[in-house]
Design an enzyme around this catalytic site. Structure first.
Site, PDB file in Angstrom:
ATOM      1  N   ARG A  68      11.148   3.984   3.698  1.00  0.00           N
ATOM      2  CA  ARG A  68      10.747   3.039   4.755  1.00  0.00           C
ATOM      3  C   ARG A  68      11.953   2.197   5.132  1.00  0.00           C
ATOM      4  O   ARG A  68      12.714   1.770   4.267  1.00  0.00           O
ATOM      5  CB  ARG A  68       9.623   2.126   4.254  1.00  0.00           C
ATOM      6  CG  ARG A  68       9.368   0.955   5.182  1.00  0.00           C
ATOM      7  CD  ARG A  68       8.131   0.181   4.842  1.00  0.00           C
ATOM      8  NE  ARG A  68       6.936   0.944   5.148  1.00  0.00           N
ATOM      9  CZ  ARG A  68       5.701   0.440   5.093  1.00  0.00           C
ATOM     10  NH1 ARG A  68       5.524  -0.823   4.748  1.00  0.00           N
ATOM     11  NH2 ARG A  68       4.663   1.180   5.385  1.00  0.00           N
TER      12      ARG A  68
ATOM     13  N   LYS B 278      26.560  -2.226   0.364  1.00  0.00           N
ATOM     14  CA  LYS B 278      28.022  -2.121   0.251  1.00  0.00           C
ATOM     15  C   LYS B 278      28.606  -1.348   1.425  1.00  0.00           C
ATOM     16  O   LYS B 278      29.791  -1.105   1.496  1.00  0.00           O
ATOM     17  CB  LYS B 278      28.395  -1.376  -1.043  1.00  0.00           C
ATOM     18  CG  LYS B 278      27.938  -2.054  -2.311  1.00  0.00           C
ATOM     19  CD  LYS B 278      28.403  -1.220  -3.509  1.00  0.00           C
ATOM     20  CE  LYS B 278      27.839  -1.732  -4.804  1.00  0.00           C
ATOM     21  NZ  LYS B 278      28.060  -0.786  -5.904  1.00  0.00           N
TER      22      LYS B 278
ATOM     23  N   HIS C 232       4.729   6.208  11.683  1.00  0.00           N
ATOM     24  CA  HIS C 232       4.237   6.072  10.293  1.00  0.00           C
ATOM     25  C   HIS C 232       3.314   7.282  10.069  1.00  0.00           C
ATOM     26  O   HIS C 232       2.093   7.156  10.004  1.00  0.00           O
ATOM     27  CB  HIS C 232       3.489   4.743  10.155  1.00  0.00           C
ATOM     28  CG  HIS C 232       3.243   4.298   8.751  1.00  0.00           C
ATOM     29  ND1 HIS C 232       3.372   5.134   7.651  1.00  0.00           N
ATOM     30  CD2 HIS C 232       2.861   3.087   8.256  1.00  0.00           C
ATOM     31  CE1 HIS C 232       3.083   4.443   6.563  1.00  0.00           C
ATOM     32  NE2 HIS C 232       2.768   3.211   6.895  1.00  0.00           N
TER      33      HIS C 232
ATOM     34  N   ARG D 271       0.802  -1.222   0.000  1.00  0.00           N
ATOM     35  CA  ARG D 271       0.000   0.000   0.000  1.00  0.00           C
ATOM     36  C   ARG D 271       0.839   1.280   0.000  1.00  0.00           C
ATOM     37  O   ARG D 271       0.635   2.171  -0.820  1.00  0.00           O
ATOM     38  CB  ARG D 271      -0.872   0.096   1.267  1.00  0.00           C
ATOM     39  CG  ARG D 271      -2.245  -0.451   1.137  1.00  0.00           C
ATOM     40  CD  ARG D 271      -2.672  -0.939   2.493  1.00  0.00           C
ATOM     41  NE  ARG D 271      -1.713  -1.934   2.928  1.00  0.00           N
ATOM     42  CZ  ARG D 271      -1.780  -3.220   2.598  1.00  0.00           C
ATOM     43  NH1 ARG D 271      -2.744  -3.653   1.866  1.00  0.00           N
ATOM     44  NH2 ARG D 271      -0.853  -4.092   2.996  1.00  0.00           N
ATOM     45  N   THR D 272       1.749   1.368   0.948  1.00  0.00           N
ATOM     46  CA  THR D 272       2.405   2.663   1.150  1.00  0.00           C
ATOM     47  C   THR D 272       3.231   3.065  -0.068  1.00  0.00           C
ATOM     48  O   THR D 272       3.122   4.185  -0.565  1.00  0.00           O
ATOM     49  CB  THR D 272       3.244   2.642   2.437  1.00  0.00           C
ATOM     50  OG1 THR D 272       2.406   2.208   3.500  1.00  0.00           O
ATOM     51  CG2 THR D 272       3.799   4.016   2.761  1.00  0.00           C
TER      52      THR D 272
HETATM   53  C1  NCD Z   1       1.421  -0.771   8.383  1.00  0.00           C
HETATM   54  C2  NCD Z   1       2.913  -0.609   8.539  1.00  0.00           C
HETATM   55  O1  NCD Z   1       3.679  -0.930   7.636  1.00  0.00           O
HETATM   56  O2  NCD Z   1       3.298  -0.164   9.606  1.00  0.00           O
HETATM   57  N1  NCD Z   1       1.022  -1.023   7.062  1.00  0.00           N
HETATM   58  C3  NCD Z   1       0.868   0.016   6.200  1.00  0.00           C
HETATM   59  O3  NCD Z   1       1.755   0.807   5.951  1.00  0.00           O
HETATM   60  N2  NCD Z   1      -0.360   0.205   5.688  1.00  0.00           N
HETATM   61  C4  NCD Z   1       0.834  -1.739   9.352  1.00  0.00           C
HETATM   62  C5  NCD Z   1       1.333  -3.142   9.379  1.00  0.00           C
HETATM   63  O4  NCD Z   1       2.243  -3.543   8.642  1.00  0.00           O
HETATM   64  O5  NCD Z   1       0.788  -3.919  10.167  1.00  0.00           O
END
Ligand code: NCD
Length: 330
Positions: free
Chosen positions: A119, A98, A147, A70-71
């Site tokens: 991320r 590296k 997040h 999703r993200t």
């Molecule tokens: C969440 C995350 O990655 O923190 N997912 C997301 O970004 N929609 C929640 C999760 O992974 O449980």
């Protein structure tokens, strides 16, 4: 509510230009309102009703060192729908392998991209990357820490569903210890005098410092492990996955992984106006029979995520959309 200019969007947009989005702690309620106003104005583009070249000529770099569906796709879709371009690094294909420092990587990627979304499995690494970067950096999840963009889209969804943000009673269920989406959401909800019901197994309670932060802000927060009685008078139930990947010991994970499951029986006695949300991915925390219930809003969150990320990309790039024709001034 933010002051609205003649163009229909907030005069407070200036504050966002070239800003990093690393922690929700940097945002006041009026800044969030600015994001929501811009998101409202961009929503027709996400719904395919109109097209845009607001971000034409700009490049988004997505650096994802941890799994994501999703993200990452949501950030990339947001940029593409605004007429911009995307480059990416996924998994272990970069020079980090590296031994390159995150700081150097930030500097390097700034030569290619105008905005970076990152991320990483380790908390605060995105701050390190931002120190080297000369372009805005957006935290797309750093370990168990934060997040922020998920919290913004969650709040936007709650605002749409409940038609208010002030004084709601919100239950957060599941992994409150390691769940970064829950951590960020709790911090933004605290700006609106939310009453919290924190429902978890005793070993997955909210970190002490976050609980203290809530109390300092004057929020009422009750901790419980009893979902059935907690659910009765909630406005929002925010369900989270137990974060297997954060457990130092998988035996401990096995013991708590199936602690809660929301099904139609659990929802008996819950409000008709309840919003059931989850950042996804879900495992067994919400039974699929709940999907048809009008209170289930998880896929609305996904769609709203693109709109919110469009707004954030436009704001940090200083490309402020004009109000759509015919939109009344507030
Ligand atoms: C969440 C995350 O990655 O923190 N997912 C997301 O970004 N929609 C929640 C999760 O992974 O449980």
């Amino acid at each position: 509510m933010a002051k609205t200019s003649r163009s229909g969007v907030s005069q407070l947009t200036q504050w966002f230009t070239t800003r990093n989005i690393l922690s929700v702690g940097d945002f006041k309620a009026r800044d969030l309102e600015t994001i929501f106003e811009v998101a409202d104005s961009l929503e027709p583009i996400n719904l395919g009703r109109t097209s845009s070249d607001l971000m034409k000529g700009l490049v988004l770099g997505t650096l994802f060192f941890e799994p994501s569906t999703r993200t990452r796709l949501s950030f990339e879709t947001a940029m593409l729908r605004l007429g911009g371009n995307v480059i990416n690094v996924i998994g272990n294909s970069s020079s980090l392998e590296k031994g390159e420092s995150l700081r150097d990587m930030g500097r390097v990627v700034s030569c290619f991209a105008d905005v970076i979304a990152m991320r990483h499995p380790t908390a605060f690494t995105v701050h390190e990357l931002s120190e080297g970067s000369t372009v805005p950096v957006i935290n797309a999840g750093d370990g168990a820490n934060e997040h922020p963009t998920q919290a913004m889209l969650d709040l936007y969804t709650i605002r749409k569903n409940q038609r208010r943000l002030k004084g709601l009673k919100v239950g957060l269920l599941g992994d409150l210890k390691y769940g970064r989406a829950a951590h960020s959401l709790i911090r933004v909800l605290a700006l609106y005098g939310t009453e919290f019901v924190l429902i978890s197994h005793p070993s997955l309670k909210l970190p002490e410092e976050l609980l203290r932060e809530l109390k300092t802000l004057g929020c009422n927060a009750v901790e419980t492990s009893d979902l059935r009685s907690a659910i009765q008078d909630l406005d929002v139930l925010y369900v989270t996955r137990v974060q297997k990947e954060r457990f130092p010991n998988l035996v401990d994970y096995e013991q708590v992984k199936n602690e809660y499951r929301v099904d139609l029986k659990t929802l008996r006695g819950a409000r008709r106006s309840l919003s059931i949300l989850h950042p996804l991915p879900r495992l067994d925390e919400i039974a699929s029979e709940v999907d048809a219930d009008p209170r289930f809003g998880c896929f609305d969150q996904v769609a709203n995520g693109v709109t919110i990320r469009m707004a954030l990309l436009a704001l940090v790039a200083g490309r402020i959309p004009k109000a759509p024709k015919g939109k009344k001034k507030k």
